[in-house]
Scaffold this motif. Sequence first.
Motif, short mmCIF file in Angstrom:
data_model
loop_
_atom_site.label_atom_id
_atom_site.label_comp_id
_atom_site.label_asym_id
_atom_site.label_seq_id
_atom_site.Cartn_x
_atom_site.Cartn_y
_atom_site.Cartn_z
N GLY A 18 0.78 -1.23 0.00
CA GLY A 18 0.00 0.00 0.00
C GLY A 18 0.80 1.28 0.00
O GLY A 18 0.84 2.01 1.00
N ARG A 19 1.44 1.57 -1.10
CA ARG A 19 2.15 2.84 -1.26
C ARG A 19 2.23 3.16 -2.75
O ARG A 19 2.39 2.26 -3.58
CB ARG A 19 3.56 2.79 -0.65
N THR A 20 2.14 4.41 -3.08
CA THR A 20 2.24 4.81 -4.48
C THR A 20 3.72 4.91 -4.87
O THR A 20 4.61 4.99 -4.02
CB THR A 20 1.57 6.16 -4.73
N TYR A 21 3.94 4.95 -6.17
CA TYR A 21 5.31 5.15 -6.66
C TYR A 21 5.76 6.58 -6.37
O TYR A 21 6.95 6.83 -6.13
CB TYR A 21 5.40 4.82 -8.15
N ALA A 22 4.82 7.53 -6.40
CA ALA A 22 5.17 8.91 -6.06
C ALA A 22 5.69 8.98 -4.63
O ALA A 22 6.71 9.62 -4.35
CB ALA A 22 3.95 9.81 -6.24
N HIS A 23 4.99 8.32 -3.71
CA HIS A 23 5.44 8.30 -2.31
C HIS A 23 6.83 7.70 -2.21
O HIS A 23 7.69 8.22 -1.49
CB HIS A 23 4.44 7.50 -1.48
N GLU A 24 7.06 6.61 -2.94
CA GLU A 24 8.37 5.96 -2.89
C GLU A 24 9.47 6.89 -3.40
O GLU A 24 10.61 6.83 -2.93
CB GLU A 24 8.33 4.68 -3.73
N ALA A 25 9.12 7.75 -4.35
CA ALA A 25 10.09 8.69 -4.92
C ALA A 25 10.23 9.96 -4.08
O ALA A 25 10.96 10.88 -4.46
CB ALA A 25 9.69 9.07 -6.34
N GLY A 26 9.53 10.02 -2.94
CA GLY A 26 9.64 11.19 -2.08
C GLY A 26 8.77 12.36 -2.50
O GLY A 26 9.00 13.49 -2.09
N ILE A 27 7.76 12.08 -3.33
CA ILE A 27 6.87 13.14 -3.80
C ILE A 27 5.64 13.18 -2.91
O ILE A 27 4.88 12.21 -2.85
CB ILE A 27 6.44 12.90 -5.26
N ARG A 28 5.44 14.27 -2.21
CA ARG A 28 4.21 14.45 -1.43
C ARG A 28 3.20 15.08 -2.38
O ARG A 28 3.16 16.29 -2.58
CB ARG A 28 4.46 15.36 -0.23
N LEU A 29 2.39 14.22 -2.97
CA LEU A 29 1.55 14.67 -4.07
C LEU A 29 0.41 15.56 -3.59
O LEU A 29 -0.37 15.19 -2.72
CB LEU A 29 0.99 13.46 -4.83
N ARG A 30 0.34 16.73 -4.20
CA ARG A 30 -0.75 17.68 -3.97
C ARG A 30 -1.11 18.30 -5.31
O ARG A 30 -0.34 18.20 -6.27
CB ARG A 30 -0.33 18.79 -2.99
N ASN A 31 -2.25 18.95 -5.37
CA ASN A 31 -2.66 19.59 -6.61
C ASN A 31 -2.01 20.96 -6.73
O ASN A 31 -2.66 22.00 -6.77
CB ASN A 31 -4.19 19.70 -6.67
N THR A 32 -0.69 20.96 -6.76
CA THR A 32 0.11 22.17 -6.92
C THR A 32 1.18 21.89 -7.98
O THR A 32 1.51 20.72 -8.25
CB THR A 32 0.77 22.59 -5.59
N PRO A 33 1.74 22.93 -8.60
CA PRO A 33 2.58 22.72 -9.78
C PRO A 33 3.79 21.80 -9.59
O PRO A 33 4.03 20.91 -10.40
CB PRO A 33 3.01 24.14 -10.17
N GLN A 34 4.58 22.02 -8.52
CA GLN A 34 5.82 21.25 -8.43
C GLN A 34 5.60 19.76 -8.21
O GLN A 34 6.21 18.94 -8.93
CB GLN A 34 6.74 21.83 -7.35
N PRO A 35 4.76 19.33 -7.26
CA PRO A 35 4.56 17.89 -7.11
C PRO A 35 3.97 17.24 -8.37
O PRO A 35 4.35 16.11 -8.72
CB PRO A 35 3.59 17.78 -5.94
#
Length: 206
Positions: A18-35
């Motif tokens: 139970g983890r996304t690939y974004a999480h594994e890559a250290g990306i705290r995904l939000r609806n903002t440009p950089q993530p």
Amino acid sequence: MPRTTQRETVRELLDEHGRTYAHEAGIRLRNTPQPLYRLLVLSVLLSARIRHSIAVDTARALYEAGLRDPRRMAEASWQERVDALGRGGYRRYDESTATQLGDGAELLRDEYKGDLRRMRDAADGDLAELRRLLRKVPGLGPVGADIFLREAQGVWPEAAPYLDAKALQGARRLGLPDSSKALARLVGEGDPAVFAAALVRVALEK
């Protein structure tokens, strides 16, 4: 011995994977440009026939090199991009990917002012159109667009439930339904992006 129910299978799946690939890559995904941009880069990297762990490590290496938004990616030299890809272990495709990342950053700056939310707005809720626009990004073919939407559905809910062919393959391996709607009912209020990523990990297991 009682048979494992499908809901129990889903709970076990999420406990283990139970983890996304974004999480594994250290990306705290939000609806903002950089993530969102970092997720796009990760999706390009994951599209190649290379181990997922290498793609994830390389996404981190690009971030650590400061290449974390379209402006910085576009302004970096081709060699700087090659070097960062190499530090992540992405050596087989480093030269072509360095070019794609530069061209993709320029496209995002020119057409969307570096903000993927503008691409989302341009699609106006039409998922097929959004997928088409994503595929215009160099290096992001059908597989890459699927990866991006699969991971982004947690912050772009109009994409959910997004379970691509690879996720459905994982569902079949577990004896779960291979219908997006039936799988969405099984996961209930859980994070659809985490569920989709977990199914993909099962599909990729040898």
